[in-house]
Design a protein around this motif. Sequence first.
Motif, PDB file in Angstrom:
ATOM      1  N   ALA A  49      39.227 -26.191 -36.050  1.00  0.00           N
ATOM      2  CA  ALA A  49      39.033 -25.435 -37.284  1.00  0.00           C
ATOM      3  C   ALA A  49      39.838 -24.140 -37.267  1.00  0.00           C
ATOM      4  CB  ALA A  49      37.550 -25.137 -37.497  1.00  0.00           C
ATOM      5  N   VAL A  50      39.870 -23.470 -36.131  1.00  0.00           N
ATOM      6  CA  VAL A  50      40.646 -22.231 -36.016  1.00  0.00           C
ATOM      7  C   VAL A  50      42.133 -22.526 -36.207  1.00  0.00           C
ATOM      8  CG1 VAL A  50      41.378 -20.433 -34.396  1.00  0.00           C
ATOM      9  CG2 VAL A  50      38.957 -20.995 -34.632  1.00  0.00           C
ATOM     10  N   GLU A  51      42.588 -23.620 -35.661  1.00  0.00           N
ATOM     11  CA  GLU A  51      43.997 -23.992 -35.820  1.00  0.00           C
ATOM     12  C   GLU A  51      44.320 -24.263 -37.287  1.00  0.00           C
ATOM     13  OE1 GLU A  51      47.903 -24.632 -35.103  1.00  0.00           O
ATOM     14  OE2 GLU A  51      46.416 -23.784 -33.753  1.00  0.00           O
ATOM     15  N   VAL A  52      43.409 -24.921 -38.003  1.00  0.00           N
ATOM     16  CA  VAL A  52      43.620 -25.189 -39.428  1.00  0.00           C
ATOM     17  C   VAL A  52      43.694 -23.874 -40.202  1.00  0.00           C
ATOM     18  CG1 VAL A  52      42.552 -26.161 -41.515  1.00  0.00           C
ATOM     19  CG2 VAL A  52      42.601 -27.492 -39.396  1.00  0.00           C
ATOM     20  N   VAL A  53      42.786 -22.957 -39.910  1.00  0.00           N
ATOM     21  CA  VAL A  53      42.789 -21.656 -40.586  1.00  0.00           C
ATOM     22  C   VAL A  53      44.072 -20.897 -40.271  1.00  0.00           C
ATOM     23  CG1 VAL A  53      41.648 -19.409 -40.690  1.00  0.00           C
ATOM     24  CG2 VAL A  53      40.285 -21.490 -40.736  1.00  0.00           C
ATOM     25  N   ARG A  54      44.509 -20.953 -39.008  1.00  0.00           N
ATOM     26  CA  ARG A  54      45.742 -20.264 -38.635  1.00  0.00           C
ATOM     27  C   ARG A  54      46.929 -20.812 -39.423  1.00  0.00           C
ATOM     28  NH1 ARG A  54      50.199 -20.839 -36.182  1.00  0.00           N
ATOM     29  NH2 ARG A  54      49.790 -22.933 -35.469  1.00  0.00           N
ATOM     30  N   GLN A  55      46.998 -22.129 -39.546  1.00  0.00           N
ATOM     31  CA  GLN A  55      48.099 -22.738 -40.297  1.00  0.00           C
ATOM     32  C   GLN A  55      48.047 -22.352 -41.771  1.00  0.00           C
ATOM     33  OE1 GLN A  55      47.757 -26.915 -39.538  1.00  0.00           O
ATOM     34  NE2 GLN A  55      48.598 -26.768 -37.463  1.00  0.00           N
ATOM     35  N   GLN A  56      46.853 -22.291 -42.321  1.00  0.00           N
ATOM     36  CA  GLN A  56      46.710 -21.939 -43.734  1.00  0.00           C
ATOM     37  C   GLN A  56      47.061 -20.477 -43.991  1.00  0.00           C
ATOM     38  OE1 GLN A  56      42.674 -23.082 -44.534  1.00  0.00           O
ATOM     39  NE2 GLN A  56      43.214 -25.217 -44.927  1.00  0.00           N
ATOM     40  N   THR A  57      46.686 -19.607 -43.082  1.00  0.00           N
ATOM     41  CA  THR A  57      46.961 -18.184 -43.296  1.00  0.00           C
ATOM     42  C   THR A  57      48.390 -17.809 -42.918  1.00  0.00           C
ATOM     43  OG1 THR A  57      46.057 -17.613 -41.122  1.00  0.00           O
ATOM     44  CG2 THR A  57      44.570 -17.455 -43.012  1.00  0.00           C
ATOM     45  N   ALA A  58      49.051 -18.612 -42.089  1.00  0.00           N
ATOM     46  CA  ALA A  58      50.435 -18.316 -41.715  1.00  0.00           C
ATOM     47  C   ALA A  58      51.356 -18.447 -42.921  1.00  0.00           C
ATOM     48  CB  ALA A  58      50.890 -19.243 -40.596  1.00  0.00           C
ATOM     49  N   GLU A  59      50.953 -19.247 -43.883  1.00  0.00           N
ATOM     50  CA  GLU A  59      51.769 -19.462 -45.075  1.00  0.00           C
ATOM     51  C   GLU A  59      51.658 -18.313 -46.071  1.00  0.00           C
ATOM     52  OE1 GLU A  59      50.383 -23.165 -46.590  1.00  0.00           O
ATOM     53  OE2 GLU A  59      51.019 -24.295 -44.838  1.00  0.00           O
ATOM     54  N   LEU A  60      50.644 -17.467 -45.918  1.00  0.00           N
ATOM     55  CA  LEU A  60      50.446 -16.370 -46.857  1.00  0.00           C
ATOM     56  C   LEU A  60      51.488 -15.283 -46.617  1.00  0.00           C
ATOM     57  CD1 LEU A  60      46.568 -15.995 -46.718  1.00  0.00           C
ATOM     58  CD2 LEU A  60      47.908 -17.122 -48.490  1.00  0.00           C
ATOM     59  N   GLY A  61      52.066 -14.797 -47.687  1.00  0.00           N
ATOM     60  CA  GLY A  61      53.015 -13.701 -47.559  1.00  0.00           C
ATOM     61  C   GLY A  61      52.268 -12.377 -47.413  1.00  0.00           C
ATOM     62  N   GLY A  62      52.722 -11.538 -46.525  1.00  0.00           N
ATOM     63  CA  GLY A  62      52.118 -10.227 -46.353  1.00  0.00           C
ATOM     64  C   GLY A  62      50.806 -10.238 -45.602  1.00  0.00           C
ATOM     65  N   ILE A  63      50.519 -11.291 -44.845  1.00  0.00           N
ATOM     66  CA  ILE A  63      49.244 -11.372 -44.120  1.00  0.00           C
ATOM     67  C   ILE A  63      49.132 -10.267 -43.076  1.00  0.00           C
ATOM     68  CG2 ILE A  63      49.994 -13.010 -42.351  1.00  0.00           C
ATOM     69  CD1 ILE A  63      46.606 -13.089 -44.070  1.00  0.00           C
ATOM     70  N   ALA A  64      50.257  -9.884 -42.477  1.00  0.00           N
ATOM     71  CA  ALA A  64      50.235  -8.816 -41.474  1.00  0.00           C
ATOM     72  C   ALA A  64      49.809  -7.503 -42.114  1.00  0.00           C
ATOM     73  CB  ALA A  64      51.598  -8.674 -40.811  1.00  0.00           C
ATOM     74  N   ARG A  65      50.298  -7.251 -43.329  1.00  0.00           N
ATOM     75  CA  ARG A  65      49.927  -6.025 -44.046  1.00  0.00           C
ATOM     76  C   ARG A  65      48.443  -6.048 -44.425  1.00  0.00           C
ATOM     77  NH1 ARG A  65      52.447  -4.858 -49.736  1.00  0.00           N
ATOM     78  NH2 ARG A  65      50.815  -6.321 -50.163  1.00  0.00           N
ATOM     79  N   ILE A  66      47.960  -7.219 -44.839  1.00  0.00           N
ATOM     80  CA  ILE A  66      46.540  -7.360 -45.177  1.00  0.00           C
ATOM     81  C   ILE A  66      45.669  -7.105 -43.951  1.00  0.00           C
ATOM     82  CG2 ILE A  66      44.773  -9.010 -45.913  1.00  0.00           C
ATOM     83  CD1 ILE A  66      46.971 -10.317 -47.663  1.00  0.00           C
ATOM     84  N   ASN A  67      46.062  -7.667 -42.820  1.00  0.00           N
ATOM     85  CA  ASN A  67      45.308  -7.455 -41.580  1.00  0.00           C
ATOM     86  C   ASN A  67      45.327  -5.984 -41.179  1.00  0.00           C
ATOM     87  OD1 ASN A  67      44.609 -10.128 -41.335  1.00  0.00           O
ATOM     88  ND2 ASN A  67      46.268 -10.631 -39.932  1.00  0.00           N
ATOM     89  N   ASP A  68      46.468  -5.344 -41.307  1.00  0.00           N
ATOM     90  CA  ASP A  68      46.586  -3.927 -40.966  1.00  0.00           C
ATOM     91  C   ASP A  68      45.669  -3.082 -41.856  1.00  0.00           C
ATOM     92  OD1 ASP A  68      47.838  -1.719 -39.511  1.00  0.00           O
ATOM     93  OD2 ASP A  68      48.769  -1.240 -41.448  1.00  0.00           O
TER      94      ASP A  68
END
Length: 87
Positions: A49-68
Motif C-alpha cells: 500500500a505504501v508503494e502504491v501511495v508513493r507511486q501515486q504521489t510521485a506523479e504530483l507536480g510540486g509535491i516537494a513544496r507541499i511537503n515542505d
Amino acid sequence: MLMLIASSTGWQVGIALGIAVVAVAAVIVIVIVLLAMKIAKQAKTAEHAVEVVRQQTAELGGIARINDSGVRILHSARSLRKVAVGK
C-alpha cells in the motif's frame, strides 16, 4: 507398604507436571508463531500500500513544496503550543 506407594506416585506426579509444563510452553510458542505470521502478512500488505501511495504521489507536480509547507506548518503549530502552554 505405604511408603512404597507414596514414593512411586511422586515420580508420576512429577512426570505429569513436566508434561503439562511442556504442553503449555508448546501452546505459547504456537500462538507466538501464528501471531508472527499474521503480522508478517499485514506488514506485506502495508508495504504494498505504501508503494502504491508513493507511486501515486510521485506523479504530483510540486509535491516537494507541499511537503515542505506541511513541515513548516507543523513546526509553527508546535511553537504556538509551547507559547500557549508555557513549556
